[in-house]
Scaffold this motif. Structure first.
Motif, PDB file in Angstrom:
ATOM      1  N   ASP A 156       0.727  -1.377   0.099  1.00 32.52           N
ATOM      2  CA  ASP A 156       0.182  -0.013   0.060  1.00 32.52           C
ATOM      3  C   ASP A 156       0.815   1.129   0.074  1.00 32.52           C
ATOM      4  O   ASP A 156       0.299   2.397  -0.474  1.00 32.52           O
ATOM      5  N   ASP A 157       2.189   1.231   0.728  1.00 27.44           N
ATOM      6  CA  ASP A 157       2.948   2.454   0.538  1.00 27.44           C
ATOM      7  C   ASP A 157       3.603   2.569  -0.918  1.00 27.44           C
ATOM      8  O   ASP A 157       3.794   3.814  -1.173  1.00 27.44           O
ATOM      9  N   SER A 158       3.503   1.825  -1.551  1.00 27.95           N
ATOM     10  CA  SER A 158       3.971   2.055  -3.260  1.00 27.95           C
ATOM     11  C   SER A 158       3.214   3.148  -3.710  1.00 27.95           C
ATOM     12  O   SER A 158       3.732   3.789  -4.549  1.00 27.95           O
ATOM     13  N   TRP A 159       1.877   3.297  -3.651  1.00 27.20           N
ATOM     14  CA  TRP A 159       1.182   4.428  -4.041  1.00 27.20           C
ATOM     15  C   TRP A 159       1.649   5.857  -3.622  1.00 27.20           C
ATOM     16  O   TRP A 159       1.360   6.833  -4.284  1.00 27.20           O
ATOM     17  N   ASP A 160       2.722   5.986  -2.672  1.00 22.13           N
ATOM     18  CA  ASP A 160       3.364   7.101  -2.281  1.00 22.13           C
ATOM     19  C   ASP A 160       4.528   7.521  -3.169  1.00 22.13           C
ATOM     20  O   ASP A 160       5.370   8.415  -3.140  1.00 22.13           O
ATOM     21  N   PHE A 161       5.039   6.500  -4.282  1.00 19.73           N
ATOM     22  CA  PHE A 161       6.011   6.820  -5.221  1.00 19.73           C
ATOM     23  C   PHE A 161       6.256   8.029  -5.787  1.00 19.73           C
ATOM     24  O   PHE A 161       5.199   8.444  -6.599  1.00 19.73           O
ATOM     25  N   ARG A 162       7.380   8.716  -5.412  1.00 17.44           N
ATOM     26  CA  ARG A 162       7.659   9.949  -6.155  1.00 17.44           C
ATOM     27  C   ARG A 162       6.760  11.038  -5.619  1.00 17.44           C
ATOM     28  O   ARG A 162       6.378  11.991  -6.123  1.00 17.44           O
ATOM     29  N   ALA A 163       5.924  10.805  -4.382  1.00 18.85           N
ATOM     30  CA  ALA A 163       4.957  11.683  -3.823  1.00 18.85           C
ATOM     31  C   ALA A 163       5.770  13.133  -3.590  1.00 18.85           C
ATOM     32  O   ALA A 163       5.053  14.138  -3.753  1.00 18.85           O
ATOM     33  N   ARG A 165       8.145  14.576  -5.220  1.00 16.21           N
ATOM     34  CA  ARG A 165       8.326  15.011  -6.567  1.00 16.21           C
ATOM     35  C   ARG A 165       7.236  15.641  -7.057  1.00 16.21           C
ATOM     36  O   ARG A 165       7.247  16.705  -7.716  1.00 16.21           O
ATOM     37  N   HIS A 166       5.972  14.821  -7.126  1.00 19.71           N
ATOM     38  CA  HIS A 166       4.679  15.228  -7.432  1.00 19.71           C
ATOM     39  C   HIS A 166       3.980  16.248  -6.685  1.00 19.71           C
ATOM     40  O   HIS A 166       2.912  16.906  -7.046  1.00 19.71           O
ATOM     41  N   GLY A 167       4.250  16.214  -5.311  1.00 21.50           N
ATOM     42  CA  GLY A 167       3.431  17.007  -4.482  1.00 21.50           C
ATOM     43  C   GLY A 167       2.032  16.256  -4.063  1.00 21.50           C
ATOM     44  O   GLY A 167       1.478  17.012  -3.036  1.00 21.50           O
ATOM     45  N   ARG A 168       1.887  15.121  -4.640  1.00 20.62           N
ATOM     46  CA  ARG A 168       0.607  14.634  -4.216  1.00 20.62           C
ATOM     47  C   ARG A 168       0.547  13.114  -4.586  1.00 20.62           C
ATOM     48  O   ARG A 168       1.184  12.758  -5.472  1.00 20.62           O
ATOM     49  N   THR A 169      -0.498  12.633  -4.085  1.00 25.60           N
ATOM     50  CA  THR A 169      -0.578  11.264  -4.495  1.00 25.60           C
ATOM     51  C   THR A 169      -2.203  10.905  -5.023  1.00 25.60           C
ATOM     52  O   THR A 169      -2.681  12.073  -5.375  1.00 25.60           O
ATOM     53  N   TYR A 170      -2.420   9.974  -5.884  1.00 24.48           N
ATOM     54  CA  TYR A 170      -3.836   9.503  -6.296  1.00 24.48           C
ATOM     55  C   TYR A 170      -4.815   9.828  -5.364  1.00 24.48           C
ATOM     56  O   TYR A 170      -5.888  10.254  -5.413  1.00 24.48           O
ATOM     57  N   ASP A 171      -4.461   9.173  -4.098  1.00 27.16           N
ATOM     58  CA  ASP A 171      -5.586   9.400  -2.886  1.00 27.16           C
ATOM     59  C   ASP A 171      -5.811  11.256  -2.759  1.00 27.16           C
ATOM     60  O   ASP A 171      -6.611  11.570  -2.860  1.00 27.16           O
ATOM     61  N   ASP A 172      -4.566  11.924  -2.767  1.00 30.86           N
ATOM     62  CA  ASP A 172      -4.720  13.457  -2.534  1.00 30.86           C
ATOM     63  C   ASP A 172      -5.772  14.015  -3.591  1.00 30.86           C
ATOM     64  O   ASP A 172      -6.745  14.727  -3.388  1.00 30.86           O
ATOM     65  N   THR A 173      -5.266  13.696  -4.784  1.00 28.45           N
ATOM     66  CA  THR A 173      -6.195  14.160  -6.216  1.00 28.45           C
ATOM     67  C   THR A 173      -7.624  13.918  -5.962  1.00 28.45           C
ATOM     68  O   THR A 173      -8.530  14.652  -5.912  1.00 28.45           O
ATOM     69  N   LEU A 174      -7.604  12.655  -5.742  1.00 32.06           N
ATOM     70  CA  LEU A 174      -9.225  11.935  -5.417  1.00 32.06           C
ATOM     71  C   LEU A 174      -9.988  12.730  -4.550  1.00 32.06           C
ATOM     72  O   LEU A 174     -11.103  13.106  -4.593  1.00 32.06           O
ATOM     73  N   HIS A 376       1.430   9.246 -11.229  1.00 31.12           N
ATOM     74  CA  HIS A 376       1.726  10.015 -12.606  1.00 31.12           C
ATOM     75  C   HIS A 376       0.879  10.924 -12.669  1.00 31.12           C
ATOM     76  O   HIS A 376      -0.437  10.940 -12.578  1.00 31.12           O
ATOM     77  N   PRO A 377       1.286  12.356 -12.608  1.00 34.56           N
ATOM     78  CA  PRO A 377       0.279  13.496 -12.800  1.00 34.56           C
ATOM     79  C   PRO A 377      -0.656  13.339 -13.966  1.00 34.56           C
ATOM     80  O   PRO A 377      -1.890  13.730 -13.833  1.00 34.56           O
ATOM     81  N   ARG A 378      -0.536  12.812 -15.180  1.00 33.64           N
ATOM     82  CA  ARG A 378      -1.174  12.825 -16.493  1.00 33.64           C
ATOM     83  C   ARG A 378      -2.348  11.691 -15.863  1.00 33.64           C
ATOM     84  O   ARG A 378      -3.629  11.632 -16.188  1.00 33.64           O
ATOM     85  N   ILE A 379      -2.021  10.689 -15.232  1.00 34.57           N
ATOM     86  CA  ILE A 379      -2.948   9.385 -14.906  1.00 34.57           C
ATOM     87  C   ILE A 379      -4.008   9.917 -13.690  1.00 34.57           C
ATOM     88  O   ILE A 379      -5.094   9.660 -13.633  1.00 34.57           O
ATOM     89  N   ALA A 380      -3.235  10.710 -12.961  1.00 30.86           N
ATOM     90  CA  ALA A 380      -4.001  11.390 -11.601  1.00 30.86           C
ATOM     91  C   ALA A 380      -5.260  12.246 -12.321  1.00 30.86           C
ATOM     92  O   ALA A 380      -6.378  12.256 -11.870  1.00 30.86           O
ATOM     93  N   GLU A 381      -4.750  13.140 -13.246  1.00 33.15           N
ATOM     94  CA  GLU A 381      -5.883  13.982 -14.095  1.00 33.15           C
ATOM     95  C   GLU A 381      -6.955  13.031 -14.565  1.00 33.15           C
ATOM     96  O   GLU A 381      -8.201  13.423 -14.562  1.00 33.15           O
TER      97      GLU A 381
END
Length: 411
Positions: A156-163, A165-174, A376-381
């Motif tokens: 589950d921690d893997s979803w924080d990969f390069r967080a 660098r990008h400033g957020r995770t998929y969780d944050d964006t959702l 990935h920022p594009r995937i988060a979008e």
């Protein structure tokens, strides 16, 4: 009072056990193969070989016995609560996940406490799958749920990969841009995909039944092997007429080897080559001692019928069965442009013969490598658009059903 929680000593115990089962056996078999050739060709005679074998047998028995004894001793100490919990740091949690990827099927079969159970996770802790547990872990729970399913050797921690660098995770964006509640799954990736799929189906049924508010829509997102587990879960759910399958709105597969993984096929080919010579045959055995989950990746299997009773070591990547997708859900397959583990065609689920895994799935490609798909920022979008139910053309602009993914510009 003894403790059954895995400790750091358990990690060493598993390593010593693996060294005895695989490494020492490999070295001994190589030694035996070389000895047979040497004594048979240059040092003819029965007596020298018998003497050599006796000495070698004592030496290897001593090494093996020492490793087994060390493993038992470390397990005893760990069961007594000696050492730090493997759940105490991200590094030790990831190490446990990696070990489960390699030998997790054997750990689970032996009921080893080091084997990972399938659980939902929140803030690095297990979530009790009942009403009170969900309410504690998700106090702002909504009627839409996004389930994030990691890949081989991840957690589950893997979803924080390069967080950072990008400033957020998929969780944050959702959380910020949708009305959905993201939840993360952790599971033993060394087990068969179909076994994990069946268990995930049951867990999703428990989630829908005990969630703090009525669940109106489910969105399933899988990275790599996680996409196969998601597809397996929907197949099990449909077969069992599980109510949760009726509310699945979106299935997203990120770098998923629907047609098999090239890296695992290379390992299989290497094992076959090494098995051709007696002296290298033991190395083929080591390379072939991969977990059931890893072997499933070679074939892209998602159901039990695809592997049960089959000699998977002799099969290249055939035997996949057509698994019907959910007709009411939208499917999105995303590949990484520089993925050395899963080819773009496999991630798109589109075979060279024109056959497709999901006929109505959209397929696209983003810059980066396999792990980059985790955050990935594009995937988060895109996730925001897919979860919010916007038409695909407004979200991707370049996703096309039935096609191999196309390259896009960098975000």
């Amino acid at each position: 009072m003894t403790s059954t929680a895995p400790r750091t000593a358990h990690t060493a115990a598993v390593a010593f056990g693996y060294a005895d089962d695989v490494v020492v056996r490999c070295v001994r078999e190589v030694h035996d193969a070389v000895a047979r050739r040497v004594f048979g060709r240059w040092w003819g005679g029965h007596v020298p070989k018998v003497a050599h074998d006796a000495v070698a047998s004592v030496a290897y028995a001593g090494v093996s016995g020492g490793l087994r004894g060390a493993s038992r001793g470390l397990r005893h100490l760990a069961d007594r609560g000696v050492g730090r919990s493997v759940e105490s740091t991200p590094r030790t949690r990831l190490l446990r996940s990696a070990v489960n990827a390699l030998v997790g099927d054997r750990l689970a079969d032996g009921k080893d406490p080091y084997a990972l159970p399938m659980v939902l996770r929140s803030d690095g802790a297990d979530v009790v799958p009942d009403g009170a547990g969900f309410a504690r872990a998700y106090p702002a729970a909504t009627g839409e749920v996004v389930v994030l399913v990691h890949g081989l050797g991840e957690n589950d921690d893997s979803w924080d990969f390069r967080a950072q660098r990008h400033g957020r995770t998929y969780d944050d964006t959702l959380h910020e841009q949708t009305a959905a509640t993201p939840v993360r799954l952790r599971y033993n990736t060394g087990r068969h995909v179909s076994d994990n799929g069946a268990e995930l189906s049951d867990l999703l049924a428990d989630l829908v039944a005990a969630w703090p508010v009525p669940v109106t829509r489910l969105h399933l997102v899988g990275h790599s092997m996680g996409g196969l587990v998601v597809r397996s879960a929907t197949a099990h759910g449909v077969a069992g007429r599980a109510a949760w399958t009726e509310i699945v709105a979106t299935v997203v597969c990120l770098g998923t080897p629907h047609l098999g993984a090239a890296m695992e096929r290379a390992a299989h080919a290497g094992s076959r080559v090494l098995s051709a010579v007696p002296e290298s045959l033991p190395f083929a055995t080591v390379l072939g001692a991969r977990s059931a989950g890893i072997v499933d990746l070679r074939h892209g299997y998602v159901t039990r019928d695809e592997w049960h009773g089959q000699d998977l070591t002799a099969r290249w990547g055939d035997g996949r069965l057509a698994v019907a997708p959910l007709p009411h859900a939208t499917y999105h397959f995303v590949a990484a442009a520089a993925d050395l583990i899963v080819s773009g065609r496999s991630a798109a689920g589109a075979g060279r013969d024109g056959a497709v895994v999901v006929a109505h799935a959209s397929a696209s490609r983003v810059p980066g490598g396999h792990l980059g798909l985790l955050n990935h920022p594009r995937i988060a979008e895109r996730l925001v658009g897919w979860v919010n139910g916007r038409p695909p053309a407004l979200v991707t602009g370049s996703d096309h059903p039935h096609s191999t993914p196309t390259q896009e510009g960098r975000p």
